[in-house]
Design a protein around this motif. Structure first.
Motif, PDB file in Angstrom:
ATOM      1  N   LYS A  85      12.113  24.359   2.783  1.00  0.00           N
ATOM      2  CA  LYS A  85      12.391  23.248   3.689  1.00  0.00           C
ATOM      3  C   LYS A  85      12.720  23.786   5.080  1.00  0.00           C
ATOM      4  N   ARG A  86      12.221  23.076   6.076  1.00  0.00           N
ATOM      5  CA  ARG A  86      12.481  23.457   7.464  1.00  0.00           C
ATOM      6  C   ARG A  86      12.960  22.218   8.215  1.00  0.00           C
ATOM      7  N   TYR A  87      14.096  22.343   8.849  1.00  0.00           N
ATOM      8  CA  TYR A  87      14.665  21.236   9.608  1.00  0.00           C
ATOM      9  C   TYR A  87      14.787  21.625  11.075  1.00  0.00           C
ATOM     10  N   LEU A  88      14.763  20.628  11.935  1.00  0.00           N
ATOM     11  CA  LEU A  88      15.077  20.810  13.342  1.00  0.00           C
ATOM     12  C   LEU A  88      16.225  19.876  13.694  1.00  0.00           C
ATOM     13  N   GLY A  89      17.209  20.398  14.386  1.00  0.00           N
ATOM     14  CA  GLY A  89      18.358  19.594  14.766  1.00  0.00           C
ATOM     15  C   GLY A  89      18.807  19.942  16.171  1.00  0.00           C
ATOM     16  N   ILE A  90      19.480  19.006  16.827  1.00  0.00           N
ATOM     17  CA  ILE A  90      19.991  19.238  18.173  1.00  0.00           C
ATOM     18  C   ILE A  90      21.502  19.427  18.094  1.00  0.00           C
ATOM     19  N   THR A 141      21.152  22.250  22.291  1.00  0.00           N
ATOM     20  CA  THR A 141      20.278  23.270  21.722  1.00  0.00           C
ATOM     21  C   THR A 141      19.473  22.729  20.555  1.00  0.00           C
ATOM     22  N   LEU A 142      18.157  22.942  20.621  1.00  0.00           N
ATOM     23  CA  LEU A 142      17.284  22.627  19.485  1.00  0.00           C
ATOM     24  C   LEU A 142      17.270  23.845  18.566  1.00  0.00           C
ATOM     25  N   VAL A 143      17.652  23.622  17.311  1.00  0.00           N
ATOM     26  CA  VAL A 143      17.795  24.718  16.343  1.00  0.00           C
ATOM     27  C   VAL A 143      16.921  24.441  15.122  1.00  0.00           C
ATOM     28  N   GLU A 144      16.275  25.503  14.631  1.00  0.00           N
ATOM     29  CA  GLU A 144      15.553  25.412  13.363  1.00  0.00           C
ATOM     30  C   GLU A 144      16.479  25.877  12.250  1.00  0.00           C
ATOM     31  N   PHE A 145      16.603  25.050  11.211  1.00  0.00           N
ATOM     32  CA  PHE A 145      17.427  25.375  10.044  1.00  0.00           C
ATOM     33  C   PHE A 145      16.515  25.554   8.829  1.00  0.00           C
ATOM     34  N   THR A 146      16.722  26.644   8.082  1.00  0.00           N
ATOM     35  CA  THR A 146      16.000  26.826   6.820  1.00  0.00           C
ATOM     36  C   THR A 146      17.037  27.048   5.716  1.00  0.00           C
ATOM     37  N   PRO A 147      17.395  25.973   5.017  1.00  0.00           N
ATOM     38  CA  PRO A 147      18.408  26.080   3.966  1.00  0.00           C
ATOM     39  C   PRO A 147      17.823  26.695   2.696  1.00  0.00           C
ATOM     40  N   GLU A 148      18.609  27.545   2.052  1.00  0.00           N
ATOM     41  CA  GLU A 148      18.192  28.106   0.760  1.00  0.00           C
ATOM     42  C   GLU A 148      18.738  27.281  -0.405  1.00  0.00           C
ATOM     43  N   THR A 149      19.781  26.514  -0.129  1.00  0.00           N
ATOM     44  CA  THR A 149      20.339  25.598  -1.128  1.00  0.00           C
ATOM     45  C   THR A 149      20.198  24.180  -0.584  1.00  0.00           C
TER      46      THR A 149
END
Length: 217
Positions: A85-90, A141-149
């Motif tokens: 899963k790949r998320y983008l958040g501000i 800031t625009l950040v990419e999050f890649t959660p493992e859980t």
């Protein structure tokens, strides 16, 4: 409200869930994803079923199973972490680093005045999120999050308590100001399924991200 389909085959649909649309109907009533499931049959007899959850505010990739066998298989894939899963958040601020990993166990608490929320807790469920800065604009800031859980509210708590700044607009873990919703978007999803090609989808950033100066991620 139209719901865009990002992936379709005989087992699965991936839709681009609009921000603000709850998957399950709220107790107080109002619109929900189930209002749209009949229109997502697309010639099938059964309505598709959501395999996982996205917060009401979160937009982007949501996997729907088109039959009970597929639902079982996909649910197992999530349990066994065979999902990317790949998320983008501000973020409501600018972190000092360009990337990092947050490892904070999470536990659920509730109180009469504030309702329920997730908090970092030593005896909570292990939770791991990788993050990297994509762009910086005007103190945000625009950040990419890649959660493992896949814990409830994981990215929201890891942003606020791990990186040290909440997602813009988050009313629970931040100030709730600066945006009409918690600015989190499920940008990419990949689910393995044995010998078959994986279910893969990408959801473009929605207009409310562009309105804040982050038009592409």
């Amino acid at each position: 409200m139209t719901i865009d389909i990002l992936f379709e085959d005989g087992e699965a649909l991936v839709i681009d869930k609009p921000g603000g649309l709850p998957i399950e109907r709220p107790r107080k009533g109002g619109p929900a994803l189930e209002d749209h499931l009949d229109s997502l049959k697309l010639g099938f007899q059964r309505a598709p079923v959501a395999v996982h959850r996205l917060d009401t505010d979160t937009s982007g990739c949501l996997l729907l199973a088109r039959n009970p066998k597929a639902l079982k298989r996909f649910a197992r894939a999530f349990e066994e972490r065979q999902v990317a899963k790949r998320y983008l958040g501000i973020l409501d601020g600018e972190p000092g680093e360009e990337e990092g990993t947050v490892e904070l166990a999470l536990s659920k608490i509730s109180s009469a005045d504030k309702g329920w929320r997730m908090i970092p807790a030593r005896k909570g469920k292990p939770s791991l999120t990788h993050w990297r800065v994509v762009a910086r604009r005007g103190g945000r800031t625009l950040v990419e999050f890649t959660p493992e859980t896949g814990r409830t509210h994981q990215i929201r708590v890891h942003a606020a308590s791990g990186i040290g700044m909440a997602l813009l607009g988050d009313p629970v873990y931040g100030s709730g100001k600066g945006a009409p919703r918690t600015m989190l978007h499920a940008a990419g999803l990949s689910v393995t399924r044995g010998n078959k090609p994986p279910v893969e989808a990408t959801a473009p950033l929605p207009p409310d991200f562009a309105a804040l100066g982050f038009g592409d991620g």
